[in-house]
Motif scaffolding. Structure first.
Motif, PDB file in Angstrom:
ATOM      1  N   ASP A  14       0.813  -1.217   0.000  1.00 61.97           N
ATOM      2  CA  ASP A  14       0.000   0.000   0.000  1.00 61.97           C
ATOM      3  C   ASP A  14       0.849   1.272   0.000  1.00 61.97           C
ATOM      4  O   ASP A  14       0.615   2.176  -0.795  1.00 61.97           O
ATOM      5  N   CYS A  15       1.848   1.346   0.884  1.00 60.15           N
ATOM      6  CA  CYS A  15       2.608   2.596   0.997  1.00 60.15           C
ATOM      7  C   CYS A  15       4.083   2.466   0.626  1.00 60.15           C
ATOM      8  O   CYS A  15       4.776   3.467   0.524  1.00 60.15           O
ATOM      9  N   GLY A  16       4.582   1.236   0.465  1.00 61.20           N
ATOM     10  CA  GLY A  16       5.965   1.053   0.057  1.00 61.20           C
ATOM     11  C   GLY A  16       6.967   0.914   1.189  1.00 61.20           C
ATOM     12  O   GLY A  16       8.164   0.764   0.942  1.00 61.20           O
ATOM     13  N   PHE A  17       6.529   0.946   2.430  1.00 59.67           N
ATOM     14  CA  PHE A  17       7.434   0.767   3.573  1.00 59.67           C
ATOM     15  C   PHE A  17       8.161  -0.566   3.437  1.00 59.67           C
ATOM     16  O   PHE A  17       7.562  -1.570   3.075  1.00 59.67           O
ATOM     17  N   GLU A  18       9.476  -0.580   3.714  1.00 62.03           N
ATOM     18  CA  GLU A  18      10.271  -1.798   3.652  1.00 62.03           C
ATOM     19  C   GLU A  18      11.103  -1.951   4.911  1.00 62.03           C
ATOM     20  O   GLU A  18      11.643  -0.972   5.432  1.00 62.03           O
ATOM     21  N   TRP A  26       8.224  -3.790  12.192  1.00 57.89           N
ATOM     22  CA  TRP A  26       6.911  -4.316  11.829  1.00 57.89           C
ATOM     23  C   TRP A  26       6.047  -4.524  13.056  1.00 57.89           C
ATOM     24  O   TRP A  26       6.514  -4.940  14.099  1.00 57.89           O
ATOM     25  N   GLU A  27       4.760  -4.223  12.906  1.00 56.40           N
ATOM     26  CA  GLU A  27       3.781  -4.520  13.945  1.00 56.40           C
ATOM     27  C   GLU A  27       3.090  -5.821  13.545  1.00 56.40           C
ATOM     28  O   GLU A  27       3.302  -6.338  12.455  1.00 56.40           O
ATOM     29  N   THR A  28       2.279  -6.367  14.419  1.00 56.95           N
ATOM     30  CA  THR A  28       1.536  -7.578  14.079  1.00 56.95           C
ATOM     31  C   THR A  28       0.053  -7.366  14.316  1.00 56.95           C
ATOM     32  O   THR A  28      -0.353  -6.577  15.169  1.00 56.95           O
ATOM     33  N   LEU A  38       1.979  -9.721   9.558  1.00 54.47           N
ATOM     34  CA  LEU A  38       2.770  -8.501   9.654  1.00 54.47           C
ATOM     35  C   LEU A  38       1.879  -7.321   9.291  1.00 54.47           C
ATOM     36  O   LEU A  38       1.085  -7.394   8.357  1.00 54.47           O
ATOM     37  N   GLN A  39       2.026  -6.233  10.038  1.00 51.55           N
ATOM     38  CA  GLN A  39       1.228  -5.038   9.793  1.00 51.55           C
ATOM     39  C   GLN A  39       2.164  -3.847   9.656  1.00 51.55           C
ATOM     40  O   GLN A  39       3.051  -3.641  10.478  1.00 51.55           O
ATOM     41  N   CYS A  40       1.961  -3.059   8.613  1.00 54.72           N
ATOM     42  CA  CYS A  40       2.792  -1.897   8.345  1.00 54.72           C
ATOM     43  C   CYS A  40       2.636  -0.859   9.456  1.00 54.72           C
ATOM     44  O   CYS A  40       1.511  -0.472   9.789  1.00 54.72           O
ATOM     45  N   PRO A  41       3.745  -0.363  10.008  1.00 49.34           N
ATOM     46  CA  PRO A  41       3.645   0.651  11.063  1.00 49.34           C
ATOM     47  C   PRO A  41       3.262   2.028  10.521  1.00 49.34           C
ATOM     48  O   PRO A  41       2.794   2.877  11.269  1.00 49.34           O
ATOM     49  N   ASP A  42       3.444   2.251   9.207  1.00 46.18           N
ATOM     50  CA  ASP A  42       3.130   3.553   8.615  1.00 46.18           C
ATOM     51  C   ASP A  42       1.655   3.702   8.272  1.00 46.18           C
ATOM     52  O   ASP A  42       1.034   4.717   8.583  1.00 46.18           O
ATOM     53  N   CYS A  43       1.076   2.681   7.608  1.00 41.69           N
ATOM     54  CA  CYS A  43      -0.307   2.829   7.138  1.00 41.69           C
ATOM     55  C   CYS A  43      -1.277   1.804   7.738  1.00 41.69           C
ATOM     56  O   CYS A  43      -2.474   1.906   7.525  1.00 41.69           O
TER      57      CYS A  43
END
Length: 51
Positions: A14-18, A26-28, A38-43
């Motif tokens: 979605d946002c490109g975070f790597e 990474w969040e969960t 894994l859940q993106c911390p940005d979006c």
């Protein structure tokens, strides 16, 4: 032969975070039928891919 020093990088689609899979960045999120994701911390997206 497999190289044990290879790090898998996960990218948010979605946002490109790597970040590396093992990274604390990474969040969960827990899904009832899929388990831990894994859940993106940005979006906040769980739409990720590894390379």
């Amino acid at each position: 032969m497999v190289d044990d020093t290879t790090t898998t990088v996960v990218r948010c689609l979605d946002c490109g975070f790597e970040a590396a899979t093992e990274s604390d960045d990474w969040e969960t999120a827990t899904h009832p039928s899929l388990g831990s994701l894994l859940q993106c911390p940005d979006c906040g997206s769980t739409d990720t891919t590894s390379r």
